[in-house]
Design an enzyme around this catalytic site. Structure first.
Site, short mmCIF file in Angstrom:
data_model
loop_
_atom_site.label_atom_id
_atom_site.label_comp_id
_atom_site.label_asym_id
_atom_site.label_seq_id
_atom_site.Cartn_x
_atom_site.Cartn_y
_atom_site.Cartn_z
N SER A 88 37.01 36.02 33.53
CA SER A 88 35.55 35.96 33.40
C SER A 88 35.19 34.69 32.64
O SER A 88 36.04 34.12 31.94
CB SER A 88 35.06 37.17 32.60
OG SER A 88 33.70 37.02 32.23
N TYR A 93 34.80 42.52 24.70
CA TYR A 93 34.97 42.17 26.13
C TYR A 93 35.53 40.76 26.25
O TYR A 93 36.49 40.52 27.01
CB TYR A 93 33.64 42.31 26.87
CG TYR A 93 33.75 41.94 28.34
CD1 TYR A 93 34.49 42.74 29.21
CD2 TYR A 93 33.14 40.79 28.85
CE1 TYR A 93 34.62 42.41 30.56
CE2 TYR A 93 33.26 40.46 30.19
CZ TYR A 93 34.00 41.27 31.04
OH TYR A 93 34.13 40.93 32.38
P1 NDP Z 1 32.34 47.07 39.26
O1 NDP Z 1 31.93 47.98 38.16
O2 NDP Z 1 31.50 47.01 40.47
O3 NDP Z 1 33.85 47.41 39.70
C1 NDP Z 1 34.84 47.68 38.75
C2 NDP Z 1 36.04 48.29 39.44
O4 NDP Z 1 37.06 48.53 38.45
C3 NDP Z 1 35.74 49.60 40.12
O5 NDP Z 1 36.34 49.65 41.39
C4 NDP Z 1 36.38 50.63 39.20
O6 NDP Z 1 36.88 51.72 39.96
C5 NDP Z 1 37.56 49.84 38.63
N1 NDP Z 1 37.98 50.40 37.36
C6 NDP Z 1 37.31 50.41 36.18
N2 NDP Z 1 37.99 51.10 35.26
C7 NDP Z 1 39.13 51.55 35.87
C8 NDP Z 1 40.23 52.32 35.46
N3 NDP Z 1 40.32 52.79 34.20
N4 NDP Z 1 41.21 52.60 36.34
C9 NDP Z 1 41.14 52.14 37.61
N5 NDP Z 1 40.13 51.39 38.07
C10 NDP Z 1 39.13 51.10 37.21
O7 NDP Z 1 32.46 45.63 38.60
P2 NDP Z 1 32.96 44.21 39.15
O8 NDP Z 1 33.32 44.28 40.59
O9 NDP Z 1 31.97 43.23 38.72
O10 NDP Z 1 34.25 44.01 38.24
C11 NDP Z 1 35.52 43.64 38.74
C12 NDP Z 1 36.18 42.71 37.77
O11 NDP Z 1 35.43 41.52 37.66
C13 NDP Z 1 36.30 43.25 36.34
O12 NDP Z 1 37.57 42.92 35.84
C14 NDP Z 1 35.21 42.49 35.59
O13 NDP Z 1 35.50 42.36 34.22
C15 NDP Z 1 35.27 41.16 36.31
N6 NDP Z 1 34.08 40.31 36.17
C16 NDP Z 1 32.86 40.77 36.56
C17 NDP Z 1 31.75 39.94 36.43
C18 NDP Z 1 30.36 40.39 36.76
O14 NDP Z 1 29.40 39.74 36.32
N7 NDP Z 1 30.19 41.44 37.56
C19 NDP Z 1 31.90 38.57 35.95
C20 NDP Z 1 33.22 38.20 35.57
C21 NDP Z 1 34.28 39.05 35.72
P3 NDP Z 1 36.74 53.27 39.55
O15 NDP Z 1 35.50 53.42 38.71
O16 NDP Z 1 36.69 53.98 40.87
O17 NDP Z 1 37.99 53.56 38.81
C1 8X3 Z 2 31.12 39.32 33.19
C2 8X3 Z 2 30.28 38.13 32.91
O1 8X3 Z 2 28.72 37.02 31.26
O2 8X3 Z 2 28.68 39.45 31.37
O3 8X3 Z 2 32.45 39.06 32.91
O4 8X3 Z 2 30.52 38.30 30.33
S1 8X3 Z 2 29.55 38.25 31.39
#
Ligand code: NDP
Ligand code: 8X3
Length: 253
Positions: A140, A153
């Site tokens: 991220s 985070y």
């Molecule tokens: P979502 O919340 O849409 O998706 C998160 C996914 O992670 C879900 O499929 C969820 O599945 C899975 N997950 C969470 N906790 C667990 C767990 N304990 N065990 C198994 N699976 C888990 O968010 P994003 O698609 O945005 O996030 C994906 C990645 O991208 C993350 O690592 C996030 O930190 C990163 N990210 C996101 C950004 C954003 O702005 N959205 C920016 C930068 C990075 P389920 O709940 O079914 O288990």
């Molecule tokens: C998710 C992006 O800006 O919320 O990783 O940290 S931010």
């Protein structure tokens, strides 16, 4: 023979978009997440649209025993994983360190850091034995910069960067590629989770500018995993055009 990609957190956001794009590009998929109903729906959707094989594994990446039992249960032909996308992750809460909820911290550290380690610990030996494979760890902008109220985070995503760099060097002799993708704001369920179901607050995060879409990140992943054998892209920082740092976003009211 089709290549195999294992995507953690396939039930939503970046993971779901990546599942679709890789299926469209002929990958067979191992899809994981905790919400089994969503995994089943995703598999059904992919089966209708693309002629790829899917294998579903429902487990919580925080539970080392579940991770090991699920992954070890894979038939040998499915252990020939070509691409691992360590995507499962989350932010929970926004607060200063002196006010933060310990349970929130544990969820973030256990999922983003320990979960990524548990999955990597299982899959990496399969890649080492075959002397091929590629691991993409989703970091991220929070893995590049720290911001107030997001210290834990940010700490987890800085850890993802450091662990990935170490893995990259460890795996050099085995020809296994490792890279990180560090996105800025992506419109997914991320903020609903961070703000614990407060949809209005979650929506406000993406108001007044165009955030990245999960497909933008899926396309970046596809680019990384389709480079020639001699090319590894180590680290990608990808931001919305309107976002210049973790905290600087140009919003039109
Ligand atoms: P979502 O919340 O849409 O998706 C998160 C996914 O992670 C879900 O499929 C969820 O599945 C899975 N997950 C969470 N906790 C667990 C767990 N304990 N065990 C198994 N699976 C888990 O968010 P994003 O698609 O945005 O996030 C994906 C990645 O991208 C993350 O690592 C996030 O930190 C990163 N990210 C996101 C950004 C954003 O702005 N959205 C920016 C930068 C990075 P389920 O709940 O079914 O288990
Ligand atoms: C998710 C992006 O800006 O919320 O990783 O940290 S931010």
């Amino acid at each position: 023979m089709s290549k195999i990609a294992l995507i953690t957190g396939a039930t939503s956001g970046i993971g779901a978009a990546t599942s679709h794009l890789l299926a469209a590009n002929g990958f067979d998929l191992i899809l994981t997440g905790r919400r089994n109903k969503r995994l089943v729906e995703l598999e059904r959707d992919l089966a209708v649209k693309f002629k790829v094989k899917c294998l579903l594994l429902c487990f919580d990446v925080r539970k080392a025993d579940q991770v090991h039992t699920s992954l070890d249960s894979l038939p040998d032909n499915w252990k020939a994983v070509d691409v691992l996308v360590n995507n499962a992750g989350l932010a929970v809460g926004m607060d200063t360190v002196d006010n933060g909820e310990i349970d929130d911290w544990e969820r973030m550290i256990d999922t983003n850091v320990k979960g990524l380690l548990y999955v990597s610990r299982c899959v990496t030996p399969w890649m080492k034995a075959r002397k091929t494979g590629q691991i993409i760890n989703i970091s991220s902008i929070a893995g590049k910069e720290a911001y107030p109220m997001g210290g834990v985070y940010c700490g987890t995503k800085h850890a993802v960067q450091a662990i990935s760099h170490a893995m990259r060097i460890e795996l050099l002799p085995f020809g296994v590629k490792v890279g990180t993708i560090a996105p800025g704001m992506v419109d997914t369920e991320f903020s609903n989770v961070r703000f614990k179901g407060d949809d209005e607050r979650a929506k406000s995060v993406y108001k007044g500018f165009t955030p990245l879409s999960p497909v933008d990140i899926a396309e970046t992943i596809l680019f990384l995993i389709t480079r020639p054998a001699h090319v590894n892209i180590d680290d990608v920082l990808i931001m919305p055009t309107a976002q210049g740092s973790a905290r600087d976003v140009y919003r039109i009211p």
